[in-house]
Design a protein around this motif. Sequence first.
Motif: not given
Length: 407
Positions: A146, A170-171, A193-194, A197, A201-202, A204, A227, A238-239
């Motif tokens: 990453l 995921f990250a 990063l957001l 992501a 579509d993953i 964090v 987020d 998504r976090t």
Amino acid sequence: MLSWEQVFATRASRMKASEIRELLKLLERPDIISFAGGIPDPALFPKDAFAQAYAEVLSGPDAAAGLQYSVSEGYPPLREWLVGQLAKLAIPCTIDNVFIVSGSQQGLDYLGKLFLSPKDTALVTRPTYLGALQAFNAYEPTYDELNLGGNRTPDAYRATAAQAGGRVKFAYLSADFANPTGETLDRAGREKLLYLAAELDIPVIEDAAYQSLRYEGEAIPPIMALDIARCGDIDASRTIYCGSFSKTLAPGLRVGFIVAAAPIIRKLVLMKQAADLHSSTINQMAIAHVAGGIFDAQVAKIRAVYRERRDAMLDALARHMPEGVRWTHPEGGMFIWITLPAGMNGAALLARAIETEKVAFVPGQAFHADGGGANTLRVSFSCADPATIAEGISRLGRVISLERLAA
């Protein structure tokens, strides 16, 4: 005689001993100055507050509840207290978004189990927290770096994951005072990063184990806070935010927590029911008592002590490290990351440092998913007073200088 290797699951081959856990044994040797263990100073634990908390629980009307089975989600008063603390971080949520785990390490294991199938890709920083790699390894992923400072596109991440036989899932990163580097991701990096992501579509996974340990500089909103500000609600976020009481109150009680959208929490609860039913009820109750009474004062106390020790280590490094050695300057946390001149090996240096100078650290290669970083090492300032830090770094400087001359 049964050949155990033939019946182990394939994932067992990826389970490796932690170099850090092995090095912690050095803490028991009085002749060694150890900067290896990234652990809190036990002299700072609020022992009296916990003694009172356990006494009150066991002598009061909740004694039976403290010794009984409980709900898998976690002790409700503790989760309610966390809701209030999270609101201060601009993370609005309800008790249904908070899940108690047996230390944040269990949380990382659960998240690896939840998201990773064999050959899937986890995005991690280089270096990254060794415990996260150990937790994820059991689920047979591949890793990709990453790198938020470069120009790599989402399609490039997808292509690498597909070539490995899976997809990006995921990250994972620690945004504040990361273990092992001590570095903090700035706000622009968190926003980037957001964006990444969202494009992939993953989720964090934000490891916030050290978030409370800031000694200088302006606090940056957690990734989850940014987020939620974007999407408007934690259940649309998504976090996944992972926290712990290990660095602020006491690690031995093994109480951590995960904050996430309700659908994630529901899946994690099912895992908890299958694994260990629930985290220790009485320990959660004791944490709730102590956190509710002295959390802010305790954090202020440990910040003052660790700040002094960080400053002592940075000063000693500036005085004793030979030319060509670089190190990070963390604004908080427990760690400083040292980069040696190219060609030097941290593991070989450790053997000589212990033998000739009686000083220990953690070689940096263990923190690299790709096996790199041989010329790096991690030192922790959390468990040594300033005088011991000065002496230990002086010894480390000598052994590095001799190693350079011999090269």
